[in-house]
Design a protein around this motif. Structure first.
Motif, PDB file in Angstrom:
ATOM      1  N   GLY A  64      29.516   9.525 -27.268  1.00 35.60           N
ATOM      2  CA  GLY A  64      29.711   9.870 -25.862  1.00 35.60           C
ATOM      3  C   GLY A  64      29.500  11.344 -25.587  1.00 35.60           C
ATOM      4  N   SER A  65      30.007  12.204 -26.460  1.00 29.86           N
ATOM      5  CA  SER A  65      29.889  13.644 -26.223  1.00 29.86           C
ATOM      6  C   SER A  65      28.448  14.113 -26.322  1.00 29.86           C
ATOM      7  N   VAL A  66      27.706  13.630 -27.310  1.00 25.68           N
ATOM      8  CA  VAL A  66      26.309  14.038 -27.459  1.00 25.68           C
ATOM      9  C   VAL A  66      25.481  13.560 -26.269  1.00 25.68           C
ATOM     10  N   LEU A  67      25.650  12.300 -25.875  1.00 28.10           N
ATOM     11  CA  LEU A  67      24.915  11.770 -24.733  1.00 28.10           C
ATOM     12  C   LEU A  67      25.272  12.531 -23.455  1.00 28.10           C
ATOM     13  N   GLY A  68      26.568  12.788 -23.260  1.00 25.09           N
ATOM     14  CA  GLY A  68      27.015  13.451 -22.047  1.00 25.09           C
ATOM     15  C   GLY A  68      26.511  14.878 -21.933  1.00 25.09           C
ATOM     16  N   VAL A  69      26.596  15.636 -23.009  1.00 24.07           N
ATOM     17  CA  VAL A  69      26.155  17.025 -22.975  1.00 24.07           C
ATOM     18  C   VAL A  69      24.640  17.098 -22.770  1.00 24.07           C
ATOM     19  N   THR A  70      23.902  16.208 -23.416  1.00 18.42           N
ATOM     20  CA  THR A  70      22.449  16.189 -23.230  1.00 18.42           C
ATOM     21  C   THR A  70      22.091  15.882 -21.780  1.00 18.42           C
ATOM     22  N   ALA A  71      22.717  14.839 -21.212  1.00 16.97           N
ATOM     23  CA  ALA A  71      22.428  14.454 -19.835  1.00 16.97           C
ATOM     24  C   ALA A  71      22.836  15.554 -18.855  1.00 16.97           C
ATOM     25  N   ALA A  72      23.980  16.186 -19.089  1.00 24.32           N
ATOM     26  CA  ALA A  72      24.460  17.235 -18.185  1.00 24.32           C
ATOM     27  C   ALA A  72      23.505  18.426 -18.176  1.00 24.32           C
ATOM     28  N   ASN A  73      22.982  18.795 -19.332  1.00 23.00           N
ATOM     29  CA  ASN A  73      22.045  19.911 -19.391  1.00 23.00           C
ATOM     30  C   ASN A  73      20.742  19.593 -18.671  1.00 23.00           C
ATOM     31  N   LEU A  74      20.227  18.382 -18.853  1.00 22.38           N
ATOM     32  CA  LEU A  74      18.997  17.997 -18.176  1.00 22.38           C
ATOM     33  C   LEU A  74      19.185  17.979 -16.666  1.00 22.38           C
ATOM     34  N   LEU A  75      20.320  17.455 -16.217  1.00 22.17           N
ATOM     35  CA  LEU A  75      20.588  17.394 -14.781  1.00 22.17           C
ATOM     36  C   LEU A  75      20.771  18.794 -14.204  1.00 22.17           C
ATOM     37  N   ALA A  76      21.487  19.658 -14.930  1.00 22.88           N
ATOM     38  CA  ALA A  76      21.699  21.023 -14.455  1.00 22.88           C
ATOM     39  C   ALA A  76      20.377  21.782 -14.351  1.00 22.88           C
ATOM     40  N   LYS A  77      19.478  21.581 -15.303  1.00 17.34           N
ATOM     41  CA  LYS A  77      18.173  22.244 -15.246  1.00 17.34           C
ATOM     42  C   LYS A  77      17.373  21.767 -14.043  1.00 17.34           C
ATOM     43  N   ARG A  78      17.509  20.500 -13.710  1.00 21.62           N
ATOM     44  CA  ARG A  78      16.797  19.967 -12.549  1.00 21.62           C
ATOM     45  C   ARG A  78      17.337  20.576 -11.255  1.00 21.62           C
ATOM     46  N   ILE A  79      18.672  20.655 -11.133  1.00 12.25           N
ATOM     47  CA  ILE A  79      19.289  21.221  -9.932  1.00 12.25           C
ATOM     48  C   ILE A  79      19.001  22.714  -9.841  1.00 12.25           C
ATOM     49  N   ALA A  80      18.876  23.373 -10.990  1.00  9.26           N
ATOM     50  CA  ALA A  80      18.647  24.817 -11.009  1.00  9.26           C
ATOM     51  C   ALA A  80      17.325  25.206 -10.356  1.00  9.26           C
ATOM     52  N   ARG A  81      16.404  24.268 -10.209  1.00 11.36           N
ATOM     53  CA  ARG A  81      15.148  24.575  -9.523  1.00 11.36           C
ATOM     54  C   ARG A  81      15.398  24.931  -8.063  1.00 11.36           C
ATOM     55  N   ARG A  82      16.504  24.395  -7.505  1.00  7.96           N
ATOM     56  CA  ARG A  82      16.845  24.669  -6.111  1.00  7.96           C
ATOM     57  C   ARG A  82      17.984  25.666  -5.982  1.00  7.96           C
ATOM     58  N   ASP A  83      18.921  25.645  -6.934  1.00 15.30           N
ATOM     59  CA  ASP A  83      20.109  26.495  -6.823  1.00 15.30           C
ATOM     60  C   ASP A  83      20.615  26.828  -8.222  1.00 15.30           C
TER      61      ASP A  83
END
Length: 453
Positions: A290-309
């Motif tokens: 759970g921790s590995v999957l969650g941290v990986t997904a959170a980083n990918l999502l944060a990088k996507r949002i970072a394109r706007r903010d």
């Protein structure tokens, strides 16, 4: 104020930064190994020194957790004034000496003092580690570095437990063949001495960590920018909304995690009569996945949002993670088999710890370099304080509700749900001033690291 829309650049990370991060991870694993070894050796230690369960509890509570909370800020204060690598090396030395000395303790009082020494050394892991990572990695790559270290900490508990078990077994098998000075000691005493040895190697490794050029220019002793020169208290007052919202918000989410995972094994055992050993092994696997999957997904999502903010991306993901974890937690109330509990736990861990893995990046972004270690220590005190209280509150509520096994599950939800909701709302509230605070920090750090003249 308009959100930042620029996408962070991705500069090449030098090998020295990875070397430094690897050293920090090894130090974390060594520190966790001592805690796990202490837990594994509880029974032989208790029998030889004639200790009560209350004394054992005080040793692992007051002698460890509380001391870490109290020692982290003074160590953070010092780390803002002295080369952080040297502070880390000194703390490793203290940790090594106190760990080895624990194996020579003749009574409970000596053991308690040495346990406090171990905790003082380990108190460096929070404020100094997360303040040292920005000295190694540029802002655009800190989230990656923080996430790697965060996951290594989670997995380090399992690694520490496994290594501790292997070491204990090896000592027991070869006890008679050891040199006379060691063979005369009990197994638990020898293990404490041996587990301290890796720290000796870590000391020169820590001192050899290369810092980024900007970090060297901004080392303690330079010219402080206005916001920092005015003092930590003034900075905290000027940015109170951001700091309190971020620290308390992440602390509340962490407390919700402590609540659930401090009791979920007990709930499964009580409801389904599963053995603690079976639950422990399965939950360990669930935690890792759970921790590995969650941290990986959170980083990918944060990088996507970072394109706007860029500034708000990690906080936004952490909010969503807390709310998702809340929804998954409520499913426990409808679970009817251990397998269902394990599946829900995997999803909840992925959601909640994925968001929490981004908290160091946020806290680093709102902390000027000159006071970074102290602010990281303050943020950690929220996390430790909330986390220490939440499992206790669950026990009190459960006792008040009665002995029915499902009452413990109800008590767990009564504490975890408000914590998840409160954490998400606090983070959302802090967004209102987050960008302003981060811009202030960037301006201060730019002045602080600017070459003299």
């Amino acid at each position: 104020m308009q959100p930042s829309t620029s996408t962070p650049s991705s500069p090449r990370i030098p090998l020295g930064a990875w070397y430094g991060l690897t050293t920090l991870i090894l130090a974390s694993i060594c520190g966790n190994s001592v805690l796990q070894v202490m837990a594994l050796l509880t029974e032989p230690l208790k029998q030889e020194l004639s200790l009560s369960d209350t004394e054992i509890g005080a040793l692992r509570g007051l002698g460890a957790t509380l001391v870490v909370a109290l020692a982290s800020y003074p160590i953070g204060w010092l780390a803002d004034r002295v080369d952080r690598r040297r502070i880390f090396a000194v703390c490793i030395f203290i940790w090594c000496v106190a760990t080895a000395a624990s194996g020579l303790a003749r009574n409970y009082e000596m053991l308690f003092v040495f346990a406090m020494g171990i905790s003082v050394g380990e108190a460096v892991l929070g404020p100094v580690t997360y303040s040292l990572i920005p000295d190694l990695f540029p802002p655009a790559r800190r989230m990656l570095a923080n996430s790697i270290f965060f996951v290594s900490q989670l997995l380090g508990y399992a690694v520490g437990l496994a290594l501790g078990g292997l070491l204990i077994g090896a000592v027991e098998r070869s006890h008679a063949a050891l040199p006379e000075a060691l063979a005369s000691l009990s197994t638990w005493r020898i293990v404490f001495i041996l587990v301290a040895l890796p720290g000796i190697v870590l000391i020169p490794m820590m001192l050899a960590i290369p810092l980024r050029e900007a970090a060297r220019e901004g080392a303690p002793g330079g010219t402080a920018p206005t916001a920092v020169r005015d003092g930590l208290l003034e900075y905290c007052r000027a940015n109170a909304r951001t700091l309190l919202s971020m620290f308390a918000g992440f602390g509340a989410i962490g407390a919700a995690n402590f609540t659930v995972f401090g009791w979920i094994a007990v709930v499964i055992v009580r409801l389904f009569n599963v053995t603690p050993a079976e639950v422990g092994v399965t939950l360990g696997q669930v935690f890792a996945v759970g921790s590995v999957l969650g941290v990986t997904a959170a980083n990918l999502l944060a990088k996507r949002i970072a394109r706007r903010d860029v500034d708000a991306a990690p906080v936004r993901v952490a909010q969503w993670g807390a709310l998702a974890a809340l929804g998954f937690s409520l499913l426990y109330l409808f679970a009817t088999t251990p397998t269902q509990f394990y599946v829900i736990a995997t999803l909840q861990i992925a959601a909640s710890f994925g968001g929490l893995a981004l908290s160091p990046t946020v806290n680093q972004g709102i902390a000027p370099a000159r006071v970074r270690a102290r602010l990281m220590a303050l943020g950690g005190m929220f996390y430790v304080g909330f986390g220490a209280l939440s499992p206790l509150v669950v026990g009190i509520v459960s006792d008040a509700l009665g002995p029915d096994p499902r009452n413990l599950l109800t008590a767990m939800m009564l504490v975890a749900v408000p914590a998840f909701v409160g954490g998400a709302l606090l983070l959302r509230f802090g967004e209102g001033t987050l960008r302003q605070t981060m811009e202030t920090v960037r301006a201060d750090d730019a002045v602080f690291t600017a070459p003299a003249g």
